[in-house]
Motif scaffolding. Sequence first.
Motif, short mmCIF file in Angstrom:
data_model
loop_
_atom_site.label_atom_id
_atom_site.label_comp_id
_atom_site.label_asym_id
_atom_site.label_seq_id
_atom_site.Cartn_x
_atom_site.Cartn_y
_atom_site.Cartn_z
N ALA A 119 115.76 -38.91 -13.80
CA ALA A 119 115.61 -39.61 -12.59
C ALA A 119 114.88 -37.76 -12.00
O ALA A 119 114.19 -37.58 -11.41
N SER A 120 115.36 -37.09 -12.83
CA SER A 120 114.24 -35.60 -11.74
C SER A 120 112.87 -35.63 -12.41
O SER A 120 111.94 -35.34 -11.08
N TYR A 123 111.23 -38.17 -9.85
CA TYR A 123 111.58 -37.34 -8.08
C TYR A 123 110.52 -36.57 -8.29
O TYR A 123 109.29 -36.87 -7.11
N ARG A 124 109.83 -36.31 -9.32
CA ARG A 124 108.48 -34.87 -9.15
C ARG A 124 107.50 -35.63 -9.70
O ARG A 124 105.94 -34.90 -9.72
N ASN A 129 107.19 -42.73 -9.95
CA ASN A 129 108.15 -43.13 -8.48
C ASN A 129 107.47 -43.94 -8.31
O ASN A 129 107.47 -44.98 -7.66
N ASN A 136 111.88 -41.61 -2.28
CA ASN A 136 112.53 -40.52 -2.28
C ASN A 136 113.26 -40.49 -1.37
O ASN A 136 112.65 -40.33 -0.40
N TYR A 147 117.72 -31.69 -3.25
CA TYR A 147 115.63 -32.52 -3.07
C TYR A 147 115.31 -32.17 -1.34
O TYR A 147 116.21 -33.10 -0.99
N THR A 154 107.08 -39.49 -0.76
CA THR A 154 107.37 -39.49 -2.01
C THR A 154 106.37 -37.92 -2.67
O THR A 154 105.16 -38.14 -2.05
N LEU A 171 115.94 -43.94 -4.42
CA LEU A 171 116.64 -42.74 -5.19
C LEU A 171 117.52 -42.51 -4.57
O LEU A 171 117.93 -41.42 -3.25
N ILE A 194 119.26 -43.89 -9.57
CA ILE A 194 118.12 -45.08 -9.58
C ILE A 194 118.49 -45.71 -9.20
O ILE A 194 118.90 -47.07 -9.89
#
Length: 379
Positions: A119-120, A123-124, A129, A136, A147, A154, A171, A194
């Motif tokens: 998930a992390s 996210y980045r 994503n 996000n 976060y 995003t 998310l 997610i």
Amino acid sequence: MSKNKVIRATDSDALLTKFSAEKAGYFKDDLLKFFLSPKLDPQDVRKLPLINRGTYVRVSALSRLIEAFLFNDRGVNQRKQIISLGAGSDTRPFHYVPRLGPDVVYHEIDFIGTARDKASTIYRTPELNTALSVTNVGGTMSSGISYNIPETQTPGAAPQASGKDISKSRLFPLRSDNGRTSSNICNKSAETAIMSDSYTLHGLDLRSLITPEAVLALSNIDKNLPTLILSECCLCYLEPDLSDDIIKSFVSAFKDAPALGIISYEPFGNDDQFGRVMVQNLAARGISIPALMAYPTLQSQITRLKRLGFNNASAADVLFIHDKWNDVKELQRLDSLELLDEREEFDLLAKHYGVYWASISSDESIFSSWDSISYQLRF
């Protein structure tokens, strides 16, 4: 190191072997690099040619079976569901979800720590994503990761149009919240990492999925969709009775679905010298594979799937798939990538890994594309 940590570490091994094979030109997957450790120099990732070749067979074989299910001409305009057990850093959903959009529901299940890591990463990483259409939402995870991301933007991407409805694709902060999420009904340590219309990442211990109620309590699970279960070197790490119970739970949970299929990739064959050495080498790393003892042959694996409720169970070892699923032109391409001077050793290794696939359905057209795929054994 605990057994769970040892098993989680095998995903890192699989990721590196896939990245090595991709870098050598065996297949194309531009997304693997996003899951590599930032401490690792990609130029240092290089496996032996026999490992790269075996990884190619593993990736291409599973993808062929998956795509035969997803893109079956006789199953067009029908939403389908995939549930990947022990998904780890697999990149398939980032390729299939954009291609199929609302026509696929893709679930990935793995340990909570693994789900949090993935998930992390999603996210980045805009490339990830964006592929999943995940928006996000700012928040703090129970893992302590914060976060602070604007609700309409995003990371790394252009701001989204104002007024966009983000309620259907977001998310979620990971949490163990005393049963407030649907996935916690049967497993209070479960987390939904997610969730969007087409993709859900579940953090939980597979050993909790031993009843159909536990399976159906997972977020976004649809018991009425044609469904495919993936187990890529996953269930083999569990005790056979437990992994059988998990499979039976899925069979029972999807009894009303028009079709349920399963694809499994596992090692087998501990009854010869090579197999015994393989087991010893794994044991030296703290890895045990109970399925090797319980199901030591291709025949025993497909007999197992029949016993657990599936029909048309088929199997082939990696050597058979390498030689029979590739035409002369493709084999020549593979030979041009690297000199495989360990061909005898490759053959031995390839004879000890198998792919197994089976289905049960009221609508036989859904898995009909599997009929044209050659097999070594069928029950």
